[in-house]
Design an enzyme around this catalytic site. Structure first.
Site, PDB file in Angstrom:
ATOM      1  N   ARG A 319       0.678  -1.385   0.499  1.00 40.12           N
ATOM      2  CA  ARG A 319       0.069   0.476  -0.457  1.00 40.12           C
ATOM      3  C   ARG A 319       0.923   1.557   0.277  1.00 40.12           C
ATOM      4  O   ARG A 319       0.662   2.523  -0.461  1.00 40.12           O
ATOM      5  CB  ARG A 319      -1.002  -0.219   1.106  1.00 40.12           C
ATOM      6  CG  ARG A 319      -2.042   1.378   1.253  1.00 40.12           C
ATOM      7  CD  ARG A 319      -2.812   0.914   1.552  1.00 40.12           C
ATOM      8  NE  ARG A 319      -4.768  -0.183   1.346  1.00 40.12           N
ATOM      9  CZ  ARG A 319      -5.452   0.363   0.886  1.00 40.12           C
ATOM     10  NH1 ARG A 319      -5.653   1.144   0.111  1.00 40.12           N
ATOM     11  NH2 ARG A 319      -6.444  -0.734   0.358  1.00 40.12           N
ATOM     12  N   GLU A 731      -9.703   5.237   7.103  1.00 40.64           N
ATOM     13  CA  GLU A 731      -8.864   6.057   6.875  1.00 40.64           C
ATOM     14  C   GLU A 731      -8.528   7.053   6.381  1.00 40.64           C
ATOM     15  O   GLU A 731      -7.148   7.813   6.935  1.00 40.64           O
ATOM     16  CB  GLU A 731      -6.982   4.469   6.355  1.00 40.64           C
ATOM     17  CG  GLU A 731      -7.617   2.867   7.360  1.00 40.64           C
ATOM     18  CD  GLU A 731      -7.305   2.181   5.756  1.00 40.64           C
ATOM     19  OE1 GLU A 731      -7.523   1.664   5.304  1.00 40.64           O
ATOM     20  OE2 GLU A 731      -6.359   1.465   6.260  1.00 40.64           O
TER      21      GLU A 731
HETATM   22 MO1  MOS Z   1      -6.669  -1.148   9.077  1.00 39.92          MO
HETATM   23  S1  MOS Z   1      -5.007  -0.182   9.497  1.00 39.92           S
HETATM   24  O1  MOS Z   1      -6.602  -2.034   7.229  1.00 39.92           O
HETATM   25  O2  MOS Z   1      -6.596  -2.617   9.917  1.00 39.92           O
END
Ligand code: MOS
Length: 782
Positions: A319, A731
């Site tokens: 990523r 996120e």
């Molecule tokens: Mo999350 S950092 O994709 O558990």
């Protein structure tokens, strides 16, 4: 946090709110530690290695065994299955055998009649361990060939050919440190024996199936003999995506051996010391631009500090590469990433999952280029924002909201005025300076491992009309359960109070993907949507038959066609006209007619694919965009600072729950600012964690949160593969916090234009002070 602008989103379906809020507020929600204990429950505590690397000569358990209340002490010799919990790479023993690889690595597991007795006995365990050399630096590890997996390189265009067209070439190095998850609820598990050699495990895990699999491997039980159940977590942030498994496996192993329930909830310090964190990265960049600030080429090397075992590091590494160009289009890119094995606890998932680490580097490169070119960084940022149709280094074409977010932020928040205010303030104040920075973001939604992009939902409608909903989603405060309830209530068009969401259980939903990658609401929500539609499709003919059999239920006398049946707010409509047939009557009628009121649905994200041999494909269902404008004030005598405001335009698609989405955005920003400015994970050269308590590890509190967080939602209605077109929100907002680092840097430079601050995060007050009074350009970096 201040009140925000009126949201410009559409109507909120299914009674949008956070359905857990009342029980949380009253302290009635059930976390792992609130589960009533079964009589005879025993308590575990792990003995972790006191040193980071060494050969175990001898383990002295005699004194501990004699301690009051101790029932048994387990070591690797007691593992009935395979002593292995590595998920991606099988390189992580549950118990150390001959060697220890990090401080805190479990060596033994004491089981006693109380928590206190177990912990006391742990303190009496002694180990003779011959120390071996310790590496904590990822570049050192890479130089010695200590890699977790082979390096990966993403390429677009031809950087080697592009440099000759660049007027400016800027090189540098960056460092970003780790980050402690500090979920409010520590790691833990509670295992109970079931009949016929089966076991039930309550776990604070983001990944019930991964936990089930790990328990299976350690105990040797088949997965069908292991039920993992999760009601909710008191926070995860990635720290329980992989690292909940070990504790569950320890409890399960002891539970099976002893035939009694065994619980282990980690004390905070054990949790901080024994678990991995966000990956620190050290990176080298080279950026080439033309005279106008257009970026032509970018080369970057990432050295990821993976810690002692793979854990999720290869996926995190990937990523980083996916997000190495953030929200910019760069025609020539070469990005290489090394996952480096060191003697730290295995680092793991943390909100953003390597993406933020990649984004910091390109932002640093742009900041340095801005200095060289003598133009504001914002000009370079804006000139290079992605447009729809632009290609990412991994081959996917952007459907971009980058310009829309940036421009709306400029207009909405009056960027000219904001910049003027900062300038005026700095002209008037000698020892206090302000800085301002833009932070655009672009984050891909989907697990980069394509196979994980699947989910299932189980929906039962009971004969009283109430609905039971099960999914693979784990509620960890992020509000996914609320969104699932909204989906079911909306598809059925019934009151949300009729829908109950069940604890996440591997018995009800099998083969779950972790609740991670911001994709949980999308994947599970789509499965819920499908299941509810399937039931609805069976209810329409029932409704038509009922209405045809009882003309008194409707106004029109024409024969009712199932296709013209609708349910609205719990009432059956025929051809747009209300009848007097209610949801509850309809459900009972379906039951009487022996029509199934249950459905199990499976969703797999369409369109996504990735070819690892070419490092090209279409890995993401869509991207989330946004722009933050961050302003900060710096005390130039002391190096102390405050973040004045973070003003955001966030691409939410068509948000289905503005309350939850705003909560995720505010929390993400504060967590991101913490990572960038104050949270300092410190390991010494022997690999011992020095920042192992909350007195030595500073996280943002309400006083260090920005004085103002303004959130505006960019409402878009594209068919984006998000559930109800409501884009993922978990996120992406964390990365707005990166703007705080650059706002502070700009404040430092307003005081000391000679400062050549190393690109080293977090930018603590100590580092700010060094920059404020730096006389010569640093040779270290920057
Ligand atoms: Mo999350 S950092 O994709 O558990």
């Amino acid at each position: 946090m201040s009140a925000n602008k009126k949201p410009n989103a559409g109507p909120q379906p299914g009674g949008a709110r956070h359905f857990d809020a009342p029980a949380h507020t009253r302290g009635q929600s059930i976390f792992l530690d609130d589960i009533p204990l079964v009589h005879g429950t025993l308590f575990g505590a792990a003995f972790g290695s006191p040193i980071a690397h060494g050969h175990i000569r001898q383990l002295h358990l005699d004194e501990a065994v004699q301690c009051p209340g101790v029932v048994r002490i387990f070591t690797h010799k007691d593992v009935s299955g395979e002593n292995q919990i590595g998920g991606i790479v099988p390189d992580e023993p549950l118990f150390a055998e001959t060697h220890v690889h990090y401080c805190g690595m479990p060596v033994a597991f004491v089981v006693a009649t109380s928590d206190a007795a177990a912990r006391h006995a742990v303190s009496k365990i002694k180990a003779d361990i011959d120390p071996l050399p310790v590496t904590t630096d990822p570049r050192e590890a890479q130089a010695r060939g200590e890699l977790i997996v082979p390096p990966r390189t993403f390429r677009l265009g031809d950087t080697a050919a592009a440099w000759q067209h660049c007027i400016h070439i800027i090189e540098g190095r960056t460092e970003t440190n780790g980050q402690e998850h500090l979920y409010i609820e520590t790691q833990g598990a509670y295992a109970l024996p079931q009949e016929n050699n089966a076991i039930r495990v309550y776990s604070s895990t983001q990944a019930p199936t991964a936990t089930q699999r790990a328990v299976g491997k350690i105990t040797g039980l088949a997965m069908h003999a292991i039920d993992v159940e999760v009601t909710r977590l008191g926070g995860g942030f990635g720290g329980k995506e992989d690292q909940a498994n070990g504790w569950a496996a320890l409890c399960a192993l002891a539970c099976l051996h002893l035939g009694t329930p065994v619980k282990y909830a980690l004390p905070r310090t054990d949790d901080i010391v024994m678990t991995g964190k966000r990956h620190p990265y050290s990176s080298d960049f080279k950026l080439g631009l033309d005279a106008e600030g257009k970026i032509l080429a970018y080369e970057v090397s990432f050295y990821q500090n993976a810690g002692a075992a793979a854990d999720l590091s290869p996926a995190v590494l990937e990523r980083t590469l996916f997000h190495c160009t953030n929200s910019y289009y760069i025609p020539n890119v070469k990005a290489t990433a090394y996952s480096c094995r060191t003697h730290l606890p295995p680092n793991t998932a943390f909100r953003g999952f390597g993406g933020p680490q990649g984004m910091f580097v390109i932002e640093a490169a742009i900041a340095k280029a801005a200095e060289t070119l003598g133009m504001p960084a914002t000009r370079i940022q804006k000139a290079n924002l992605l447009r729809s149709g632009d290609e990412f280094p991994y081959g996917q074409k952007a459907v971009s909201e980058a310009h829309a977010c940036w421009q709306k932020a400029e207009q909405l928040y009056g960027i000219d005025v904001l910049e003027q205010q900062v300038e005026d303030f700095n002209a008037k104040h000698r020892l206090t300076k302000k800085g301002i920075a833009f932070m655009p973001i672009c984050f891909g939604i989907s697990f980069t491992k394509t196979l994980l992009n699947q989910a299932r939902a189980l929906v039962h409608v009971y004969t009283d009309g109430s609905v039971s909903l099960s999914t693979g989603a784990v509620e960890m405060g992020q509000g996914v359960n609320s969104k699932m309830i909204q989906v079911a209530a909306t598809v059925f068009s019934i009151d949300a109070a009729l829908v109950r969401i069940q604890a996440t259980s591997t018995q009800r939903i099998a083969n779950t993907s972790p609740s991670a990658a911001s994709a949980t609401a999308d994947l599970n929500g789509k499965a819920v949507e499908m299941a509810c539609h399937a039931i609805l499709d069976r209810l329409r003919p029932v409704a038509a038959a009922e209405l045809n059999a009882n003309p008194a239920l409707r106004s029109s006398q024409a024969t009712v066609d199932p296709a013209s049946i609708q349910i609205r707010n719990g009432l059956v409509y025929n051809d747009g006209e209300p009848t007097i047939l209610h949801w509850k009557q309809l459900i009972m009628a379906a039951y009487v007619r022996r029509v199934s009121l249950s459905e199990h649905s499976h969703y797999a994200t369409p369109q996504i694919h990735f070819d690892y041999t070419k490092e090209k494909g279409h890995p993401f269902a869509y991207h989330v965009y946004g722009t933050a404008i961050v302003t900060a004030t710096l005390d130039c005598l002391r190096g102390r600072y405050s973040i004045d405001a973070v003003k955001i335009v966030h691409d939410a698609g068509a948000s289905m729950n503005l309350t939850i989405d705003r909560g995720q955005i505010e929390g993400g920003i504060v967590q991101g600012i913490g990572w960038m400015t104050m949270e300092e994970v410190v390991y010494d050269e022997k690999g011992r964690l020095r920042s192992n308590t909350l007195s030595t590890y500073k996280v943002p509190d309400i006083y260090s949160a920005p004085a103002e967080i303004a959130v505006d939602f960019l409402h878009t209605d594209r068919n984006n593969l998000a559930v109800f077109r409501s884009k993922a929100v978990g996120e992406p907002p964390l990365m707005y916090g990166i703007g705080a680092w650059f706002a502070l840097r700009n404040a430092i430079r307003a005081f000391n234009p000679a400062a050549r601050l190393p690109f080293d995060a977090p930018l603590t007050p100590e580092k700010a002070l060094m920059g404020l009074y730096q006389k010569q350009p640093s040779h270290v970096a920057g």
